[in-house]
Each structure stands twice: as C-alpha cells, then as structure tokens.
Write a protein that holds these residues in place. Structure first.
Motif, short mmCIF file in Angstrom:
data_model
loop_
_atom_site.label_atom_id
_atom_site.label_comp_id
_atom_site.label_asym_id
_atom_site.label_seq_id
_atom_site.Cartn_x
_atom_site.Cartn_y
_atom_site.Cartn_z
N MET A 65 -14.70 21.35 16.69
CA MET A 65 -13.27 21.09 16.89
C MET A 65 -12.95 19.62 16.60
SD MET A 65 -11.98 23.44 20.06
CE MET A 65 -12.76 22.43 21.27
N ALA A 66 -13.95 18.74 16.74
CA ALA A 66 -13.70 17.31 16.50
C ALA A 66 -13.70 16.98 15.02
CB ALA A 66 -14.76 16.47 17.20
N ARG A 67 -14.10 17.96 14.15
CA ARG A 67 -14.14 17.68 12.71
C ARG A 67 -12.73 17.39 12.22
NH1 ARG A 67 -15.58 22.75 9.69
NH2 ARG A 67 -16.94 22.94 11.49
N PRO A 68 -12.53 16.34 11.42
CA PRO A 68 -11.17 15.98 10.95
C PRO A 68 -10.57 17.09 10.08
CG PRO A 68 -12.82 14.40 10.16
CD PRO A 68 -13.54 15.41 10.95
N ALA A 69 -9.23 17.20 10.11
CA ALA A 69 -8.52 18.18 9.28
C ALA A 69 -8.73 17.85 7.81
CB ALA A 69 -7.02 18.15 9.61
N PRO A 70 -8.71 18.87 6.95
CA PRO A 70 -8.85 18.60 5.51
C PRO A 70 -7.77 17.63 5.05
CG PRO A 70 -8.97 20.95 5.95
CD PRO A 70 -8.58 20.30 7.23
N GLN A 71 -8.11 16.81 4.05
CA GLN A 71 -7.21 15.77 3.54
C GLN A 71 -5.80 16.29 3.28
OE1 GLN A 71 -8.37 12.53 2.81
NE2 GLN A 71 -6.35 11.84 2.24
N ALA A 72 -5.69 17.45 2.68
CA ALA A 72 -4.39 17.95 2.25
C ALA A 72 -3.47 18.23 3.42
CB ALA A 72 -4.57 19.20 1.41
N LEU A 73 -4.04 18.54 4.58
CA LEU A 73 -3.21 18.91 5.72
C LEU A 73 -2.90 17.72 6.62
CD1 LEU A 73 -4.82 22.33 6.75
CD2 LEU A 73 -2.81 21.92 5.33
N ARG A 74 -3.58 16.61 6.38
CA ARG A 74 -3.43 15.49 7.30
C ARG A 74 -2.12 14.77 7.01
NH1 ARG A 74 -8.14 11.52 6.64
NH2 ARG A 74 -9.31 13.45 6.70
N LYS A 75 -1.26 14.56 8.02
CA LYS A 75 -0.03 13.80 7.82
C LYS A 75 -0.39 12.34 7.67
CE LYS A 75 3.34 16.88 9.67
NZ LYS A 75 4.65 16.98 10.30
N ALA A 76 0.28 11.66 6.76
CA ALA A 76 -0.08 10.28 6.43
C ALA A 76 1.12 9.38 6.59
CB ALA A 76 -0.62 10.20 5.00
N PRO A 77 1.23 8.69 7.71
CA PRO A 77 2.36 7.76 7.86
C PRO A 77 2.17 6.55 6.96
CG PRO A 77 0.88 7.58 9.75
CD PRO A 77 0.33 8.68 8.88
N MET A 78 3.24 6.12 6.34
CA MET A 78 3.16 4.99 5.42
C MET A 78 4.18 3.94 5.84
SD MET A 78 3.17 6.79 1.72
CE MET A 78 4.92 7.15 1.79
N THR A 79 3.84 2.70 5.59
CA THR A 79 4.79 1.60 5.81
C THR A 79 5.32 1.17 4.45
OG1 THR A 79 3.57 0.86 7.74
CG2 THR A 79 5.08 -0.71 6.74
N VAL A 80 6.64 1.12 4.35
CA VAL A 80 7.30 0.81 3.08
C VAL A 80 8.39 -0.23 3.34
CG1 VAL A 80 8.80 1.79 1.31
CG2 VAL A 80 6.84 3.10 2.11
N SER A 81 8.47 -1.23 2.48
CA SER A 81 9.58 -2.18 2.56
C SER A 81 10.72 -1.67 1.70
CB SER A 81 9.17 -3.54 2.00
OG SER A 81 8.04 -4.03 2.64
N VAL A 82 11.94 -1.82 2.18
CA VAL A 82 13.09 -1.39 1.40
C VAL A 82 14.05 -2.57 1.27
CG1 VAL A 82 15.03 0.21 1.24
CG2 VAL A 82 12.88 0.95 2.29
N LEU A 83 14.43 -2.87 0.06
CA LEU A 83 15.40 -3.93 -0.21
C LEU A 83 16.74 -3.30 -0.58
CD1 LEU A 83 13.25 -6.33 -2.43
CD2 LEU A 83 13.52 -6.33 0.05
N LEU A 84 17.80 -3.88 -0.04
CA LEU A 84 19.15 -3.39 -0.32
C LEU A 84 19.96 -4.51 -0.95
CD1 LEU A 84 19.63 -1.79 3.19
CD2 LEU A 84 19.12 -0.55 1.09
N ARG A 99 17.36 -5.90 4.05
CA ARG A 99 15.97 -5.43 3.95
C ARG A 99 15.59 -4.69 5.22
NH1 ARG A 99 11.99 -8.76 2.41
NH2 ARG A 99 13.42 -9.87 1.08
N MET A 100 14.61 -3.80 5.09
CA MET A 100 14.07 -3.11 6.26
C MET A 100 12.63 -2.70 5.96
SD MET A 100 16.18 0.50 6.13
CE MET A 100 17.83 -0.05 5.81
N VAL A 101 11.87 -2.58 7.02
CA VAL A 101 10.50 -2.05 6.88
C VAL A 101 10.51 -0.73 7.62
CG1 VAL A 101 8.07 -2.39 7.43
CG2 VAL A 101 9.48 -4.34 6.76
N ILE A 102 10.13 0.33 6.95
CA ILE A 102 10.22 1.66 7.57
C ILE A 102 8.87 2.38 7.51
CG2 ILE A 102 12.67 1.93 7.04
CD1 ILE A 102 11.88 3.67 4.68
N GLU A 103 8.75 3.32 8.46
CA GLU A 103 7.59 4.20 8.48
C GLU A 103 8.07 5.56 8.00
OE1 GLU A 103 4.36 1.99 10.11
OE2 GLU A 103 4.33 4.18 10.18
N VAL A 104 7.39 6.08 6.97
CA VAL A 104 7.72 7.43 6.53
C VAL A 104 6.43 8.21 6.40
CG1 VAL A 104 9.83 6.86 5.29
CG2 VAL A 104 7.65 6.65 4.12
#
Lengths: 142, 103
Positions: B11-30, B42-47
């Motif tokens: 049960m401790a084995r990590p989920a397969p790569q394709a199913l793992r949600k991946a939060p990303m940090t992105v800068s956005v310029l307006l 500007r803003m820095v967001i997590e998606v």
C-alpha cells in the motif's frame, strides 16, 4: 548601437541613420512614428507606452533578423521608446540601408508592419479632458 | 515487481506516474488593460498539471469582462508566443498578452 532596442529617451533620426550608414550602402530609408494630436476625433495630450520588456526586445531582434533574411545585405536599426510621450515626439524609429533603394524601403516597411503585428508593447492615450484609455490593438496571429 | 508479503509495504508503493497529481508553481505576468482589470501586474500561482496555456488564461480571466478587452488575449511562455494548446510546466513564466499596440 545594437540593431533593436527599447529606449526611455528621445529617438534620434540621425543616430539611427548613422547606425546603418556604410560606403557600400548607397540607399538609406527612415521611418518615424510620432504621436498625433488627435485619435478618432479625440484631442490627445500624450501617450504612455509600456512593454513586456524582455519579450519585446526578443521580438524586435527576431523582426530585424527576418528583415535581413528577406533582403540579404540590408542593415537595420530600430528603436521603440517607452514612457510618456508628448504630441509630436517619436515613439518608433526604423532605419535601413542597402546598396539598392528597393530593399532599403521594403525593409523599413516590413519592420514597422511586423512591430505593429506582434511586439508586446501597449499604448495608453491621454486626452485633453484628462481621461485616459488603452488603445485597441492587434492580437498577434498564432 | 514488488512482491513484498506485507500489505502495508504494497500500500505504501507510490501511485503510477500518470495518476499522480503534480502541483506546479507558475509566474504570471499581466499587462496593460489586463493588469488594470485584475488590479496587479504579476502573480505566482499553484496549478495542477496538466494545464494548457489557454486553460490557464481562461481561468485567470474568468472574472474579467472580456468584452472590455477588444480582441483575443494571447499567451506567452518564457517570452515566446505559444498556442493555446501548449502545456505549461512548473517554473514557466507565463504572460497574458492583450492586443498589442506598438509602433
């Protein structure tokens, strides 16, 4: 002078022409875009130009490279000014030189059209009644 | 393949790569009218990946009166225009480009 840059000081036509001058290039052409006193019937008191600086410089470099590819041997110098400009001041200056006149003239035209089509620069007009508005622009095509 | 014979190990084995949600940090310029509409430049967001340039733009502009922005808003990633379908990656500098008015 680098071929393409953003500046925050008055544009000099002489400096642009000097940047492309060469004994082998007998034809020089210059375009200046200047702030008009009115836009769509509204009296203008000034324009504020702003940009996504890093990308605008990159786009200007690309446009100069494209112009040189279209007209082998042409020399091009471009300056776009940012900040607040009064009526009559130049916002953009483009100089091109070539051994022949057609490529020099064509290159200047190519560059101004390309700048208007895709460079991330915006203008906010100030009117004599104190109001200000972002000028409608062009969406760069994909 | 792990054939550990204790349920907790499997049960401790990590989920397969394709199913793992991946939060990303992105800068956005307006810029320009968009910066004015959103009240910031500007803003820095997590998606969460995957997200495309177009999806990110549409989400960020959901609260904006699009009719006030006359023309399509393009997206640039790391200082280059991209198609709406382009994926956005962690660490990208995204810029929302309202219709341009240079020259």
């Amino acid at each position: 002078m680098t071929p393409a840059r953003l500046v925050r000081r008055p544009i000099s036509a002489d400096a642009l022409l000097a940047a492309v001058a060469s004994p082998t290039h007998g034809a020089s052409a210059l375009f200046l875009g200047t702030v008009r006193e009115q836009n769509e019937g509204r009296p203008v008191s000034g324009i504020d130009y702003s940009a996504y600086d890093a990308m605008a410089e990159r786009e200007l470099d690309r446009i100069v490279a494209d112009a040189r590819e279209r007209h082998p041997g042409v020399l091009v110098a471009v300056e776009h000014r940012l900040g607040t400009l009064a009526v009559g001041e130049a916002s953009v200056g483009i100089a091109a030189a070539h051994a022949r006149r057609a490529p020099a003239l064509d290159a200047v035209r190519f560059v101004i059209e390309a700048i208007k089509a895709s460079v991330p620069i915006w203008k906010r007009e100030h009117y004599t009644d104190g109001s200000r508005e972002w000028v409608a622009g062009t969406s760069p095509s994909p | 393949m792990d054939r550990g014979n204790t349920p907790s190990a499997s049960m401790a084995r990590p989920a397969p790569q394709a199913l793992r949600k991946a939060p990303m940090t992105v800068s956005v310029l307006l810029f320009a009218s968009l910066a004015e509409a959103l009240g910031r430049d500007r803003m820095v967001i997590e998606v969460e990946a995957p997200v495309t340039a177009g999806q990110l733009r549409d989400d960020l502009l959901a609260s904006v009166d699009r009719a006030a922005i006359r023309g399509a808003v393009r997206v640039a990633v790391n200082e280059c225009f991209v198609a709406d379908s382009s994926p956005v990656r962690s660490g990208d500098e995204v810029a929302l480009i309202p219709p341009v008015a240079g020259g």
